[in-house]
Scaffold this active site. Structure first.
Site, mmCIF file in Angstrom:
data_model
loop_
_atom_site.group_PDB
_atom_site.id
_atom_site.type_symbol
_atom_site.label_atom_id
_atom_site.label_comp_id
_atom_site.label_asym_id
_atom_site.label_seq_id
_atom_site.Cartn_x
_atom_site.Cartn_y
_atom_site.Cartn_z
ATOM 1 N N CYS A 216 -50.328 10.957 16.760
ATOM 2 C CA CYS A 216 -50.686 12.469 17.660
ATOM 3 C C CYS A 216 -52.048 12.925 16.885
ATOM 4 C CB CYS A 216 -49.468 13.218 17.347
ATOM 5 S SG CYS A 216 -49.252 13.976 15.981
ATOM 6 N N CYS B 74 -46.105 13.435 9.046
ATOM 7 C CA CYS B 74 -46.700 14.215 10.102
ATOM 8 C C CYS B 74 -46.155 15.625 10.322
ATOM 9 C CB CYS B 74 -46.566 13.163 11.469
ATOM 10 S SG CYS B 74 -46.970 14.194 12.914
ATOM 11 N N LYS C 184 -33.978 -18.727 -15.937
ATOM 12 C CA LYS C 184 -34.212 -18.022 -15.055
ATOM 13 C C LYS C 184 -34.778 -18.887 -13.789
ATOM 14 C CE LYS C 184 -34.483 -13.908 -14.755
ATOM 15 N NZ LYS C 184 -35.467 -12.866 -15.358
ATOM 16 N N GLU D 17 -22.873 -18.987 -18.483
ATOM 17 C CA GLU D 17 -22.382 -17.809 -17.524
ATOM 18 C C GLU D 17 -23.356 -17.631 -16.640
ATOM 19 O OE1 GLU D 17 -20.516 -15.609 -21.415
ATOM 20 O OE2 GLU D 17 -22.159 -14.619 -20.342
ATOM 21 N N CYS E 184 -44.619 15.039 18.012
ATOM 22 C CA CYS E 184 -45.514 13.773 18.028
ATOM 23 C C CYS E 184 -45.037 12.685 18.701
ATOM 24 C CB CYS E 184 -45.562 13.550 16.495
ATOM 25 S SG CYS E 184 -46.140 11.718 16.175
ATOM 26 N N ASP F 82 -27.884 -10.096 -11.667
ATOM 27 C CA ASP F 82 -28.971 -9.486 -11.724
ATOM 28 C C ASP F 82 -28.661 -8.206 -11.496
ATOM 29 O OD1 ASP F 82 -31.840 -8.682 -11.652
ATOM 30 O OD2 ASP F 82 -32.020 -9.298 -9.646
ATOM 31 N N LYS G 36 -25.954 -15.579 -14.405
ATOM 32 C CA LYS G 36 -26.973 -14.205 -15.036
ATOM 33 C C LYS G 36 -26.873 -13.281 -14.014
ATOM 34 C CE LYS G 36 -31.186 -12.488 -17.360
ATOM 35 N NZ LYS G 36 -31.344 -11.394 -16.266
ATOM 36 N N CYS H 167 -52.161 12.052 11.592
ATOM 37 C CA CYS H 167 -51.111 11.107 12.131
ATOM 38 C C CYS H 167 -51.461 10.001 12.881
ATOM 39 C CB CYS H 167 -50.017 11.966 12.996
ATOM 40 S SG CYS H 167 -48.765 10.866 13.760
ATOM 41 N N SER I 210 -32.337 -8.305 -25.774
ATOM 42 C CA SER I 210 -32.509 -8.792 -24.443
ATOM 43 C C SER I 210 -32.352 -10.252 -24.901
ATOM 44 C CB SER I 210 -34.051 -8.449 -24.014
ATOM 45 O OG SER I 210 -34.151 -6.876 -23.923
ATOM 46 N N ASP J 245 0.864 -1.268 -0.019
ATOM 47 C CA ASP J 245 -0.050 0.169 0.033
ATOM 48 C C ASP J 245 0.748 1.299 -0.131
ATOM 49 O OD1 ASP J 245 -2.199 -1.420 -0.041
ATOM 50 O OD2 ASP J 245 -2.838 -0.955 1.878
ATOM 51 N N TYR J 246 1.936 1.257 0.954
ATOM 52 C CA TYR J 246 2.771 2.343 0.829
ATOM 53 C C TYR J 246 3.324 2.649 -0.386
ATOM 54 C CZ TYR J 246 6.670 5.244 2.231
ATOM 55 O OH TYR J 246 7.647 6.284 1.921
ATOM 56 N N GLU J 247 3.851 1.640 -1.219
ATOM 57 C CA GLU J 247 4.296 1.869 -2.451
ATOM 58 C C GLU J 247 3.546 2.196 -3.201
ATOM 59 O OE1 GLU J 247 7.853 -1.536 -3.227
ATOM 60 O OE2 GLU J 247 5.836 -2.229 -2.703
ATOM 61 N N TYR J 248 2.037 1.826 -3.352
ATOM 62 C CA TYR J 248 1.164 2.421 -4.412
ATOM 63 C C TYR J 248 0.775 3.640 -3.986
ATOM 64 C CZ TYR J 248 -3.551 2.518 -6.419
ATOM 65 O OH TYR J 248 -4.537 3.138 -7.171
ATOM 66 N N ASP J 249 0.679 4.039 -2.857
ATOM 67 C CA ASP J 249 0.365 5.541 -2.221
ATOM 68 C C ASP J 249 1.404 6.278 -2.645
ATOM 69 O OD1 ASP J 249 -1.979 4.562 -1.169
ATOM 70 O OD2 ASP J 249 -1.152 4.508 0.817
ATOM 71 N N TYR K 62 -19.342 -9.247 -20.120
ATOM 72 C CA TYR K 62 -19.706 -10.433 -20.579
ATOM 73 C C TYR K 62 -19.668 -10.618 -21.980
ATOM 74 C CZ TYR K 62 -24.534 -8.331 -20.857
ATOM 75 O OH TYR K 62 -25.390 -7.614 -21.078
ATOM 76 N N ARG L 103 -28.720 0.439 -21.440
ATOM 77 C CA ARG L 103 -29.400 -0.451 -22.464
ATOM 78 C C ARG L 103 -30.272 0.438 -22.984
ATOM 79 N NH1 ARG L 103 -30.331 -5.566 -23.898
ATOM 80 N NH2 ARG L 103 -29.859 -6.551 -21.421
ATOM 81 N N LYS M 58 -24.918 -19.369 -24.415
ATOM 82 C CA LYS M 58 -24.539 -18.786 -25.649
ATOM 83 C C LYS M 58 -23.813 -19.785 -26.452
ATOM 84 C CE LYS M 58 -23.830 -14.270 -23.340
ATOM 85 N NZ LYS M 58 -22.593 -13.334 -23.102
#
Length: 660
Positions: free
Chosen positions: A405, A420, A308, A113, A425, A117, A115, A402, A83, A34-38, A222, A136, A284
């Site tokens: 109240c 309300c 499905k 594959e 209340c 959601d 699917k 309400c 679709s 992480d240090y090197e990346y930072d 995909y 889409r 597919k």
């Protein structure tokens, strides 16, 4: 004038950081600390700050836009997004394969594959860079949501292929991130999302990419629609993996129906264990030339279909609708059901969300309905079984007053709920007190629902500030309250006065100030007076806060009711400023805890936050220290692989004292 050496270094840094992002986010196999990346990222930012004319859209620093967009335009798809035709039984799967074989014979291969959601998107790359991303839409035209697509850290902004490429993917949310989003929305009296798919769709349409970034969208790629490298789909998916795209690891080949059926069973078992929603399997034909022979209908390709899985749902009767009042006055309809077993538990209530949802469903009391657990989390009514109506069903009457109240209710034109209007209340008061006393706020142990009901009924509490006027004698006089328990509660109330400023800010229950925003506001403004006196522009200057929330916060902190409440709580000794003496001990350091320590984890987390540190939710590049107790979990193994500092409780205390 920017020298050639600076330019070369700048683009080399982008390439290096992009490669490390792929290793970390996509391959889950970081090769630097992480240090090197930072250090690399810091150098990149410094160059961009010094030479802003160099900044390019595909820089890792540009994933999140500085300002929201004003509109979301539409754009025509280069390649139509069809679709898939759905199948729901193995007989239908078998019939579909028979039709394929009748057209092209037996010399074909299938790709199977999961699917996902989520929300389908099309992403275009030119000259190796992400140009734009579309939803889409209707398949011909989609909404351009590039500003939010870029916040997905698993999606490369730059790839090592300079051809014109169009890929297709599914944007989704993990269950854990979905749960946090809905917790925040419920906490702030916003309508929760029905399921992760809806939350992902709503996030893509946000105008402010900073808000989208907070929700942690993810994507599986995909399909390769343009710029294909091979003559078949399966090999192209491998190629996309090489380019750094996230492709689902559960993709498999199949040559016959039995392999398909085995895969359907395999993925059904998998969907119960993973942290994102799978609602089926996509099958597919892999060879592109065979796809051309098979062709397509006006809506679906003939070379692919989706199986499905049956929804986790049950039918039952809606016997009543009750209305709950939240702490900001929003009245939420709750469906009371004849108990039914669903996904391993008994369900007797379901959310109806708001007025618009009732109208959309057309549901009535006495109706038989289908109930689902949306994303395995929130029971909800999905459909009315109108054929079972007998004629004695009753319309759901929205309360004009309400239910608690009896104050008049209102519905603003741009809001889907009723509210309300009475700030005193009892239901709003009760919800506010329970929130104020909750573990994540002031943590007043013993001040639970039953006791709060009694205190409100006996008029001991009429506002949250009245908590600090309670005496042991007041509590002893209540039913089932002994001397010892009363004394413990008074001590807990007194202890709560030592809670840090951000806890107090969160406890106030101000709309839109969840735990995260409370910490951000406290650290930025340092004290409540600075918040009260802040202009709308002052709120907008905070990177994490958008224009809409800034406007709401500005108005809220000028309300007489809010200022009066803050004044009373301040007079009771609550902390409305950061304690500068201790706030910098762990400043800039991040921590995570795994395993059991000598005290509850929450106490250590509060200690970290009180001293300026930050508690993360998971092991990531941003983590500085993993505090390990007895029987640590899987976080320890991952932290070791990533080279994160691993310390025990004693070492943490030494670190705290060293910085004192």
């Amino acid at each position: 004038m920017v020298s050639e050496d600076i330019k070369k270094r700048y683009f080399k840094l982008i390439d290096e950081i992009t490669e490390h992002d792929i290793n970390y986010y996509v391959k889950n196999n970081p090769i630097i600390s992480d240090y090197e990346y930072d250090c690399l990222l810091k150098e990149l930012k410094e160059i961009e700050e010094k030479y802003p004319e160099l900044v390019v859209p595909f820089s890792p620093t540009q994933r999140v836009g500085i300002r929201p967009v004003s509109t979301i335009p539409t754009r025509e798809h280069e390649i139509r997004m069809l679709s898939l035709e759905n199948t729901y039984s193995k007989e239908e799967v078998s019939a579909f394969i028979d039709r394929i074989e009748k057209k092209v014979g037996n010399n074909y291969s299938l790709v199977l594959e999961p699917k996902i959601d989520g929300v389908a998107v099309s992403l275009t790359y030119d000259n190796g860079y992400l140009s734009y991303g579309l939803t889409r839409g209707d398949g011909y035209v989609g909404e351009e949501v590039t500003h939010n697509i870029k916040t997905i850290k698993t999606l490369p902004l730059k790839i090592k292929d300079e051809r014109h490429i169009v890929v297709r993917g599914e944007v989704y949310l993990r269950f854990e991130d979905f749960r946090k989003i809905n917790e925040y929305r419920i906490e702030n009296d916003l309508t929760p999302f029905a399921n992760p798919r809806n939350a992902a769709a709503g996030t893509l349409k946000l105008l402010d990419p900073r808000l989208a970034a907070e929700r942690h969208l993810d994507v599986f790629i995909y399909a390769l629609d343009a710029g294909r490298k091979f003559d078949n789909h399966y090999d192209d998916m491998d190629y996309l993996r090489e380019l750094g795209f996230k492709v689902n690891k559960n993709i498999k080949k199949a040559d016959n129906k039995d392999q398909i059926f085995d895969y359907l069973d395999e993925i059904y078992k998998l969907k119960k264990t993973i942290d994102y929603a799978i609602d089926g399997v996509v099958v597919k034909v892999s060879e592109y030339n065979l796809r051309s022979i098979l062709g397509e209908t006006a809506r679906f390709p003939r070379w692919a279909f989706a199986y499905k899985y049956p929804a986790e749902q049950a039918s039952t009767k809606l016997v009543d609708v009750r209305f709950q009042v939240g702490r900001t006055g929003i009245i939420t309809p709750v469906a009371i059901l004849e108990p039914v077993h669903l996904s391993g538990s008994k369900v007797s209530k379901a959310t109806l969300h708001n007025v618009d949802e009732i109208r959309r469903l057309g549901v009535k009391i006495g109706d038989y309905v289908f109930v689902e657990k949306a994303g395995e989390i929130i029971p909800k009514i999905t459909k009315v079984i109108t054929k079972r109506r007998k004629g004695d069903e009753r319309d759901i009457v929205l309360p004009k007053r309400c239910p608690v109240c009896n104050a008049i209710t209102i519905k603003e034109e741009d809001e889907p709920f009723i509210r309300c209007v009475n700030p005193e209340c009892p239901a709003r008061l009760k919800a506010s007190i329970l929130h104020f006393a909750s573990r994540d706020a002031m943590d007043i142990k013993g001040l639970g629902e039953s006791l709060v009901d009694k205190l409100i009924k006996e008029s001991y509490i009429k506002s949250i500030a009245d908590i600090y006027d309670l005496k042991k004698e007041d509590l002893i006089g209540l039913e089932r309250m002994g001397e010892k328990s009363s004394e413990n509660i008074i001590k807990a109330i007194e202890r709560s006065k030592s809670k840090p400023f951000h806890k107090v800010l969160y406890a106030l229950g101000i709309r839109h100030i969840g735990q995260r925003y409370a910490i951000i506001l406290a650290n930025h403004f340092k004290n409540i007076d600075n918040i009260i006196n802040a202009s709308k522009e002052d709120f907008e200057k905070i990177e994490e806060i958008g224009e809409i929330i800034a406007s709401l916060l500005y108005k809220t902190f000028r309300e007489e009711r809010v200022i009066k409440m803050i004044g009373r709580l301040r007079s009771k000794g609550l902390k409305f400023s950061i304690d500068e003496k201790t706030s910098k001990k762990l400043e800039g350091k991040t921590f995570l805890i795994t395993g059991s320590l000598s005290k509850p984890r929450k106490e250590f987390e509060e200690l970290i936050e009180q001293n300026g540190g930050e508690v993360l939710l998971n092991v990531s590049k941003k983590l500085d220290y993993l505090i390990v107790g007895k029987k640590p979990g899987s976080k320890l193994d991952r932290a070791k692989k990533m080279g994160i500092n691993i310390i025990n409780e004693e070492q943490f205390n030494e670190l705290l004292n060293k910085n004192a």
